[in-house]
Design a protein around this motif. Structure first.
Motif, PDB file in Angstrom:
ATOM      1  N   TYR A  95       0.834  -1.213   0.000  1.00  0.00           N
ATOM      2  CA  TYR A  95       0.000   0.000   0.000  1.00  0.00           C
ATOM      3  C   TYR A  95       0.866   1.259   0.000  1.00  0.00           C
ATOM      4  O   TYR A  95       0.615   2.188  -0.772  1.00  0.00           O
ATOM      5  N   LEU A 219      -5.415  -2.419   6.425  1.00  0.00           N
ATOM      6  CA  LEU A 219      -5.010  -3.118   5.206  1.00  0.00           C
ATOM      7  C   LEU A 219      -5.260  -4.621   5.238  1.00  0.00           C
ATOM      8  O   LEU A 219      -5.459  -5.236   4.192  1.00  0.00           O
ATOM      9  N   PHE A 225      -8.041  -4.278   0.476  1.00  0.00           N
ATOM     10  CA  PHE A 225      -6.772  -4.096  -0.229  1.00  0.00           C
ATOM     11  C   PHE A 225      -6.135  -5.389  -0.738  1.00  0.00           C
ATOM     12  O   PHE A 225      -5.733  -5.475  -1.898  1.00  0.00           O
ATOM     13  N   HIS A 229      -5.464  -6.317  -4.613  1.00  0.00           N
ATOM     14  CA  HIS A 229      -4.089  -6.518  -5.081  1.00  0.00           C
ATOM     15  C   HIS A 229      -3.936  -7.899  -5.710  1.00  0.00           C
ATOM     16  O   HIS A 229      -3.384  -8.044  -6.809  1.00  0.00           O
TER      17      HIS A 229
END
Lengths: 308, 308
Positions: A95, A219, A225, A229
């Protein structure tokens, strides 16, 4: 309205096996318990791989790096690459990289978190190097000196937490409103031994929320996230992806909130009674007792097409 | 609707002096700053006493006992008895006594908190005796052994916080739903030196809320307990009582929420701009720059009736 669910039948397990191309497993309580594998986990992963399914391992534990987790999996007989492993410490590093971060990170956490941030080229302050540090209260004007280059406070589980670290993190966040506040995860408790539950990263994150009066960017699971990803990096369509885990408030909520199917296993913290309780509002798409239960699909499958 | 206020005039200060029989002062930022008295504080307290006003000193700081605070006041020239001093550590002890508590207390806090609980006849575990304690992570099954007699976890500021204490407190609260959870105060930050703000008791309280997923009983300001206790013990009518302090979120809110008049001083954490900001929703009945400002009422008063 909450729809009550039943344990997956062989036909439901077969449909799941055939429908999902990417299987995203939690580790603790799903693949392993402490130092030993959950029975059948290894064989099921091998079955998935023999049908060219993509397999990932995602843990909120920020104390160990991706490499350490991949090594542990491989040592237990489940060959895994670093790219298949996601930790909340890796998520923090990834991040920060996406934001073009070029300052230093102050770490409240252990070696695995510093390792992941360092691997992403981020200079770390704190973490293991601040274990045992104390404020000198005998000074007439005690002070914790802050590195002015700190641009983010990154918090994970820290079993060596002390007041010095808490004060350092607090001062960074209070004195500099542009300093980012990153929480690897907010799990209240975890299982480092079978005898008792242990205070988790949520302890350290809550402490620094309490002192700084700021809210962190989360996160780890259940934040989006890692799924964002993972799907982007490995070109995975969410409707072909399933999250398998033992925790309703992280694993199952994570999939449910992010458009991905979910399967709950009962080998970790969730009992069947808790799962089926009318008070439980987090329902997986399906559930099984254990990963080993999926092995019943083996005789129902067409001949596997292992690449030699 | 928020009514804007103006700095107290001499007539308003005189009316306050004549109307209120019990003056409840905060300490840090109101009576003293660090090791020195606020100018005029001593003379104003003497003026109040010379008119037979009752004077009290109430601090959320749980690291020092009543005796220690009374001694510091007297040393600075403001003669004070222990009965006139209230700390959030004393409040924790007094509250436990009102419940007929006969078990042991696990203390996350410093010596002053243990001193107050011990003075109330409560056996303490933890606190200073658990400074530097570590979990032995080399054990195959690490564990923090809990005294089964613990019936309350009492949390104040602890500048020697460690994972062992957090885990001990968490286990008490998670494994025993009848174990009480007491927060001396939830101040985010305090002023132990003038160079920076320091993480306060709210840090430790938030940490244990985060790990235990339980909510504490708050005893310090702005909770009602100390005012209830003070008014009952000293037969004080709330309409004859005024709280004087520098913090809007503790001192002024405390009085406002509990039917007592409030006076804000600007010698601590609150600036005049913050006080008068449209965003501030916590308004005192009156405010002055400093306790010393009240000395302007002296020539306006009838001859004092000091008891010789």
């Amino acid at each position: 309205m909450v729809v009550s669910i039943k344990k997956a039948t062989d036909q439901e397990k077969l449909a799941a096996f055939q429908n999902y191309d990417a299987w995203v497993f939690d580790l603790d309580g799903t693949i392993w318990k402490g130092s030993g594998l959950v029975p059948g986990a290894k064989e099921f992963i091998e079955l998935l791989r023999s049908y060219q399914k993509k397999v990932f391992f995602v843990t909120n534990n920020a104390t160990k790096s991706r490499v350490t987790n991949a090594t542990k999996l491989t040592g237990l007989g489940i060959a895994a690459t670093t790219a298949e492993v996601y930790t909340s410490s890796f998520a923090a590093a990834a991040y920060l990289k996406t934001t073009g971060f070029r300052k230093k990170a102050y770490v409240v956490g252990e070696k695995g978190l510093v390792d992941e941030l360092s691997a992403a080229g981020i200079t770390c302050v704190g973490g293991p190097e601040h274990v045992g540090k104390e404020v000198d209260w005998t000074e007439p004007e005690p002070q914790v000196e802050i590195d002015p280059e700190i641009g983010a406070v990154v918090v994970g589980l820290d079993r060596y937490i002390n007041y010095y670290k808490l004060q350092y993190a607090t001062t960074c966040l209070v004195n500099n409103s542009s300093c980012m506040f990153i929480a690897c995860n907010t799990d209240s408790r975890g299982h480092f031994s079978s005898s008792q539950e242990w205070a988790g990263a949520g302890t350290m994150v809550a402490a620094i929320i309490g002192s700084s009066e700021r809210e962190p960017m989360l996160l780890g699971k259940p934040a989006s996230f890692i799924l964002d990803h993972l799907c982007a990096t490995h070109q995975i369509s969410r409707d072909k992806c399933v999250v398998v885990g033992d925790r309703l408030d992280t694993d199952i909520l994570w999939g449910n909130q992010n458009g991905v199917a979910t399967c709950c296993v009962l080998t970790g913290v969730t009992s069947e009674a808790q799962l089926l309780s009318p008070e439980n509002k987090v329902q997986p798409k399906l559930y099984v007792d254990s990963l080993g239960d999926f092995l019943t699909v083996k005789p129902l499958l067409p001949t596997s097409c292992t690449i030699m």
